[in-house]
Design a protein around this motif. Structure first.
Motif, short mmCIF file in Angstrom:
data_model
loop_
_atom_site.label_atom_id
_atom_site.label_comp_id
_atom_site.label_asym_id
_atom_site.label_seq_id
_atom_site.Cartn_x
_atom_site.Cartn_y
_atom_site.Cartn_z
N THR A 192 40.93 38.96 38.06
CA THR A 192 39.83 38.43 38.86
C THR A 192 38.66 38.20 37.91
O THR A 192 38.24 39.13 37.21
N GLU A 252 40.84 34.18 41.20
CA GLU A 252 41.97 35.11 41.17
C GLU A 252 43.16 34.40 40.54
O GLU A 252 43.60 33.37 41.04
N THR A 301 47.36 40.59 37.78
CA THR A 301 46.41 39.81 38.56
C THR A 301 45.05 39.97 37.90
O THR A 301 44.60 41.10 37.66
#
Length: 155
Positions: free
Chosen positions: A67, A129, A65
């Motif tokens: 960001t 995101e 993930t």
């Protein structure tokens, strides 16, 4: 006790019918719901166009993930293998070394494969995101750094 014997075609049909019924009962009897299981969907998106995926020599799968803060970017890079990306929040602008730009808002997915360098940029006012699934050959890094193209005017 009296035994009943079936032979020939009628015996075969009767035995087949019993086997089908038992198979149906067995499949129902062996099914079971999940128990003590938690499944969390972390991202969901839809490709802007259908894809036929073809990759070679894939051995490793990595999930990540990312960001990206407002004004931030991924830096110019390429990926070995194939990467499926889903935008969970915000909008990412993909700048390609062929001087094209693509915009992917939340809820969209896209694929990065090949040797054309790119830079993912957050031009918005909120964090972006991204959920990534890398499919790559054994021993390769997730990405290779590349120089920014000098002939594109992205600003």
């Amino acid at each position: 006790m009296k035994r009943i014997g079936l032979s020939g075609r009628s015996g075969f049909l009767a035995a087949s019918a019993v086997a089908v019924v038992l198979a149906g009962v067995a499949s129902v009897a062996t099914a079971s719901p999940a128990h003590d299981l938690t499944a969390v969907t972390t991202a969901e998106g839809r490709f802007v166009a259908p894809h036929d995926l073809k990759v070679r020599n894939v051995t490793d799968v990595v999930e990540q993930t990312l960001t990206i803060q407002p004004g931030g970017d991924t830096g110019w890079h390429i990926h070995p293998g194939l990467v499926v990306l889903t935008v969970q929040k915000g909008t990412i602008v993909r700048r390609n070394a062929d001087c094209t730009e693509e915009v992917f808002p939340a809820g969209t997915s896209f694929i990065k494969q090949g040797s054309v360098p790119l830079n993912g940029v957050n031009e918005g006012s909120e964090p972006v995101e991204l959920h990534l699934t890398y499919l790559k050959p054994k021993g390769t890094p997730l990405r290779y750094e590349r120089e920014a193209p000098k002939y594109c005017d992205f600003d």
